[in-house]
Design an enzyme around this catalytic site. Structure first.
Site, mmCIF file in Angstrom:
data_model
loop_
_atom_site.group_PDB
_atom_site.id
_atom_site.type_symbol
_atom_site.label_atom_id
_atom_site.label_comp_id
_atom_site.label_asym_id
_atom_site.label_seq_id
_atom_site.Cartn_x
_atom_site.Cartn_y
_atom_site.Cartn_z
ATOM 1 N N ASP A 167 -0.046 -6.058 0.086
ATOM 2 C CA ASP A 167 -1.243 -6.408 -0.674
ATOM 3 C C ASP A 167 -0.934 -7.693 -1.442
ATOM 4 O O ASP A 167 -0.056 -7.712 -2.307
ATOM 5 C CB ASP A 167 -1.611 -5.300 -1.665
ATOM 6 C CG ASP A 167 -2.082 -4.028 -0.973
ATOM 7 O OD1 ASP A 167 -2.784 -4.146 0.046
ATOM 8 O OD2 ASP A 167 -1.746 -2.928 -1.449
ATOM 9 N N CYS A 219 0.845 -1.188 0.000
ATOM 10 C CA CYS A 219 0.000 0.000 0.000
ATOM 11 C C CYS A 219 0.885 1.243 0.000
ATOM 12 O O CYS A 219 1.808 1.346 0.820
ATOM 13 C CB CYS A 219 -0.911 -0.007 1.229
ATOM 14 S SG CYS A 219 -1.846 1.524 1.444
#
Length: 276
Positions: free
Chosen positions: A191, A184
């Site tokens: 992620d 992120c």
């Protein structure tokens, strides 16, 4: 970091509001990230959609009885804005103590609010759990390349120069990998995703494709921009007749995000994967 994301609730302490508050939605313009990739709203070389699935959707009936369901949201890939994910979650939680007379009323409310935030009509489906259970799990198309033996030294940024193809051999194939990871750009949280590519064009070297996917491992960007970058790198290398790239990301905060980009109109399977 995307400049607009600095003002979003992402990475900040937030009070959870349980009464309907559409102003919680925080749009982030796509234009800045498109510009990084040499694109504008009028020069996008793809069509597509960002499919969001909400597993924490709940509201109240007029009797006061709560209901739970799965929400599916289709945000057009050419919409002026993405919706920041934490603000999306905060907004959905604001429905928890809100009364709706029917599922249709809830769906209409969601469509109106999300379309305003995205700047384009957003498709919404509110689905009962039994319907999702009956669908079962999805499986990514084609060959999984994760078993290939590759050597990796650099994870700091995407490396399109790793990609190789065989210009003399034209194929139509699908490849996928579960080794996609990025971070992120605001919180630096990982992620995790699974990536699928379907194309018709010069044969893509499978090992070089896997090495390229792994090169995203420490890259910081939103889900949507990672998929767009991959699409553009493959488009430039292969100059294919047809190309579709999509990723299924692991959910966070009850939401998963699944960007789909394609050179042509196509139907997208939104069944969740085993890891989702």
């Amino acid at each position: 970091m995307h400049p607009a994301a600095e003002d979003s609730p992402l990475g900040k302490a937030s009070q959870y509001v349980s009464s309907y508050t559409p102003s919680l939605l925080f749009p982030i313009p796509r234009a800045a990230k498109w510009a990084e990739l040499g694109l504008t709203a009028s020069t996008l070389p793809y069509t597509g959609v960002d499919l969001w699935n909400c597993y924490e959707l709940s509201w109240l009936l007029p009797s006061g009885k709560p209901v739970v369901a799965i929400g599916e949201f289709a945000i057009p890939a050419d919409s002026p804005n993405i919706i920041e994910s934490k603000s999306f979650k905060l907004y959905l939680n604001s429905l928890n103590q809100t009364v709706f007379a029917s599922v249709d009323a809830l769906q209409a409310c969601l469509e109106a609010d999300l379309s305003t935030a995205a700047g384009r009509p957003v498709g919404v489906r509110v689905r009962p759990l039994t319907e999702i259970e009956a669908e079962g799990l999805g499986v990514l198309p084609g060959l999984c390349v994760d078993g290939l033996d590759i050597s990796v030294q650099d994870y700091s940024h995407p490396r399109p120069e790793l990609l190789r193809c065989e210009p003399g051999r034209i194929v139509e194939e699908s490849l996928h990998s579960h080794l996609l990871k990025s971070n992120c750009p605001v919180t630096s949280q990982p992620d995790w995703g699974s990536l699928a590519v379907t194309y018709k064009g010069p044969a893509l070297d499978h090992a070089s494709f896997l090495a390229y996917v792994v090169s995203f491992r420490e890259h910081s960007d939103f889900h949507e921009q990672c998929v767009e970058r991959i699409f553009l790198d493959l488009l430039q290398l292969l100059e294919p007749e047809r190309l579709t790239v999509f990723a299924r990301y692991v959910r966070r905060g009850g939401l998963d995000i699944n960007p789909y980009r394609s050179t042509h109109e196509t139907a997208f399977d939104n069944r969740r994967l085993a890891r989702q």
